[in-house]
Design a protein around this motif. Structure first.
Motif, short mmCIF file in Angstrom:
data_model
loop_
_atom_site.label_atom_id
_atom_site.label_comp_id
_atom_site.label_asym_id
_atom_site.label_seq_id
_atom_site.Cartn_x
_atom_site.Cartn_y
_atom_site.Cartn_z
N LYS A 221 0.83 -1.21 0.00
CA LYS A 221 0.00 0.00 0.00
C LYS A 221 0.88 1.28 0.00
CE LYS A 221 -3.60 2.11 2.88
NZ LYS A 221 -2.92 2.88 3.91
N VAL A 222 1.88 1.32 0.88
CA VAL A 222 2.70 2.54 0.93
C VAL A 222 3.65 2.66 -0.26
CG1 VAL A 222 2.59 3.15 3.36
CG2 VAL A 222 4.28 1.47 2.62
N LEU A 223 3.97 1.54 -0.86
CA LEU A 223 4.79 1.62 -2.08
C LEU A 223 4.02 2.38 -3.16
CD1 LEU A 223 6.57 -1.81 -2.59
CD2 LEU A 223 7.61 0.43 -2.86
N LYS A 224 2.75 2.05 -3.27
CA LYS A 224 1.89 2.73 -4.26
C LYS A 224 1.72 4.19 -3.89
CE LYS A 224 -1.29 -0.66 -6.07
NZ LYS A 224 -1.93 -1.51 -5.09
N GLU A 225 1.42 4.43 -2.60
CA GLU A 225 1.17 5.81 -2.15
C GLU A 225 2.40 6.68 -2.31
OE1 GLU A 225 -2.16 4.74 1.23
OE2 GLU A 225 -0.37 5.86 1.82
N SER A 226 3.59 6.13 -2.01
CA SER A 226 4.80 6.95 -2.11
C SER A 226 5.13 7.23 -3.58
CB SER A 226 5.97 6.30 -1.39
OG SER A 226 6.15 4.98 -1.82
N LYS A 227 4.86 6.28 -4.44
CA LYS A 227 5.10 6.50 -5.88
C LYS A 227 4.20 7.64 -6.37
CE LYS A 227 4.60 4.17 -10.30
NZ LYS A 227 4.21 2.96 -10.99
N ASP A 228 2.96 7.59 -5.93
CA ASP A 228 2.00 8.62 -6.29
C ASP A 228 2.45 10.00 -5.77
OD1 ASP A 228 -0.59 9.09 -7.46
OD2 ASP A 228 -1.23 9.63 -5.42
N ALA A 229 2.95 10.03 -4.53
CA ALA A 229 3.40 11.30 -3.93
C ALA A 229 4.63 11.83 -4.69
CB ALA A 229 3.73 11.09 -2.45
N ILE A 230 5.50 10.92 -5.15
CA ILE A 230 6.67 11.35 -5.94
C ILE A 230 6.19 11.97 -7.25
CG2 ILE A 230 8.67 10.53 -7.28
CD1 ILE A 230 9.00 8.33 -5.02
N LEU A 231 5.28 11.27 -7.92
CA LEU A 231 4.80 11.76 -9.22
C LEU A 231 4.07 13.10 -9.09
CD1 LEU A 231 3.69 8.37 -10.84
CD2 LEU A 231 5.71 9.77 -11.42
N LYS A 232 3.36 13.28 -7.97
CA LYS A 232 2.63 14.54 -7.76
C LYS A 232 3.48 15.59 -7.06
CE LYS A 232 -2.05 12.72 -7.59
NZ LYS A 232 -2.67 11.66 -6.78
N LYS A 233 4.71 15.24 -6.73
CA LYS A 233 5.61 16.12 -5.96
C LYS A 233 4.94 16.60 -4.68
CE LYS A 233 7.13 17.88 -10.18
NZ LYS A 233 7.41 19.00 -11.02
N ASP A 234 4.28 15.68 -4.00
CA ASP A 234 3.60 15.99 -2.75
C ASP A 234 4.57 15.72 -1.59
OD1 ASP A 234 2.02 16.08 -0.49
OD2 ASP A 234 0.33 15.01 -1.39
N ALA A 235 5.31 16.78 -1.22
CA ALA A 235 6.40 16.61 -0.24
C ALA A 235 5.88 16.16 1.13
CB ALA A 235 7.19 17.90 -0.12
N SER A 236 4.84 16.80 1.63
CA SER A 236 4.37 16.46 2.99
C SER A 236 3.98 14.99 3.07
CB SER A 236 3.15 17.28 3.39
OG SER A 236 3.39 18.62 3.15
N ARG A 237 3.25 14.55 2.04
CA ARG A 237 2.78 13.16 2.01
C ARG A 237 3.97 12.19 1.95
NH1 ARG A 237 0.37 10.04 3.76
NH2 ARG A 237 -0.64 8.25 2.84
N LEU A 238 4.90 12.48 1.02
CA LEU A 238 6.03 11.59 0.83
C LEU A 238 6.91 11.51 2.08
CD1 LEU A 238 7.55 9.76 -1.18
CD2 LEU A 238 8.97 11.72 -1.73
N PHE A 239 7.15 12.67 2.71
CA PHE A 239 8.05 12.68 3.86
C PHE A 239 7.42 11.94 5.04
CE2 PHE A 239 9.96 16.92 2.14
CZ PHE A 239 10.50 16.21 1.08
N GLU A 240 6.10 12.07 5.18
CA GLU A 240 5.45 11.33 6.28
C GLU A 240 5.57 9.82 6.04
OE1 GLU A 240 1.48 12.43 7.64
OE2 GLU A 240 1.20 10.36 8.35
#
Ligand code: DP6
Length: 360
Positions: A221-240
């Protein structure tokens, strides 16, 4: 004159965002789960020259001017070299000379860059024409995390399903130009040898941690979510996600018997301080590999604050890295660490000039 079978490669380390910790096959280095990472820039690169010759009576491996001799020191590079020789159908002995700016074995991703550079230099020296996925597999056969260093930018190491490991390699999530203001601050709290090497530590965790099975459940689940955060450049999400994953991996280490603890007081101080920064609106996330050295993911505009945190925790040495690129082959004669006759060229790192100096 016979053809000189020699090549030089440079590779950069990568820092895992979702960590690889545990193998399902020890020999083929197949992971229990997928992982992903960001590749660092050239400041922490490794340069490696590999030469094969019928003049060499035995394999010789040198890292940072020290010859590796014990089976423990050679456990990563020898299997990799042997597989490459087998693939190329040669029996020639090799000389491998490597220089790494990364403090080796201090939990600073040194083996990733090192083993990636060996795979690139050795296959290039033998004129093997491999796809990037095949190269990633060869890097993996040296050290798991190395398979992600074949790409610049952000990469994901696919767990794969096949027993022979042919589908367990890295793919790129986004290249090095994707997120220009992304920064990785690498603190060097300790650069000595770690007490428990990652290879032994992860084996112990898989065998003994009660929490480990829970980790395996949440990772897809987090592998998918972190990939998505990288693609969207969503720093807060990725760092959490990164902080939680680092904490989770370290929790499984603490949960082994006897426990393994890589973090020290400075690491813990950094953890608390980063959470405080986050509450003040500063985007930053910590991550720890198998050692006390903190890596902080952040954005360019927050680097000064992050550096202050590390300094306050007593960490004096640090590198601020941009997102870096994949391995490259160096062709200029002056850049090889071994000369045409198979002799090692004297080389050292000039800290003032911040460059590798080779006597030519
Ligand atoms: C904590 O790749 O060094 O850095 O495959 O046994 O050589 P081997 O292990 P290695 O382990 C890296 C572990 C880690 C997490 C990561 O980089 O994903």
């Amino acid at each position: 004159m016979p053809k000189i079978l020699r090549a030089t490669a440079e590779a950069n380390p990568n820092i895992a965002i979702i960590k690889y910790w545990g193998k399902r096959d020890e020999k083929l280095i197949l992971p229990m789960q997928g992982s992903n990472s960001v590749t660092l820039d050239e400041q922490l690169k490794t340069r490696t020259t590999v030469m094969f010759s019928d003049k060499f009576r035995q394999d010789e491996i040198w890292i940072n001017n020290k010859q590796l001799t014990t089976p423990e020191e050679l456990e990563k590079v020898m299997p990799q070299l042997n597989i490459i020789r087998e693939m190329a159908k040669i029996r020639l002995k090799a000389k491998v000379v490597s220089y790494s700016v990364t403090p080796v074995a201090g939990g600073l991703a040194g083996s990733a860059a090192g083993l990636a550079a060996v795979a690139y230099a050795a296959t290039n020296a033998l004129g093997m024409n491999l796809s990037i996925s095949e190269l990633s597999v060869l890097c993996r056969l040296g050290s798991g995390s190395a398979c992600r260093s074949v790409y610049g930018g952000f990469a994901e190491w696919k767990r794969g399903e096949k027993a022979d490991g042919s589908d367990s390699f890295a793919v790129q999530i986004a290249d090095e130009k994707h997120w220009p203001d992304f920064r990785i601050v690498v603190g060097v709290a300790e650069s000595g040898e770690k007490k428990v090497k990652s290879r032994a530590g992860m084996k112990h965790t898989v065998a003994n941690s009660i929490l480990y099975s829970k980790r395996l459940e949440y990772l897809p689940k987090v592998l998918k979510e972190s990939k998505d955060a990288i693609l969207k450049k969503d720093a807060s999400r990725l760092f959490e996600i990164a902080m939680r994953d680092s904490n989770d991996m370290h929790a499984t280490m603490h949960d082994t018997w006897p426990p393994i603890m890589y973090l020290n007081d400075a690491s813990k101080e950094v953890i608390y301080a980063i959470h405080e920064l986050n509450q003040n609106g500063i985007k930053a996330g910590y991550s720890f590999d198998a050692g006390p050295n903190p890596t902080i993911f952040t954005l360019d505009k927050h680097v000064a604050e992050v550096k202050k945190i590390l300094e306050n925790a007593g960490i004096k040495k640090m590198f601020v890295s941009n997102v870096g690129s994949g391995p490259k082959i160096l062709k200029d004669e002056i850049e090889h660490l071994i000369d045409e006759n198979g002799n090692i060229r004297k080389h050292s790192f000039d800290e003032k000039k911040n460059m590798l100096v080779i006597e030519y």
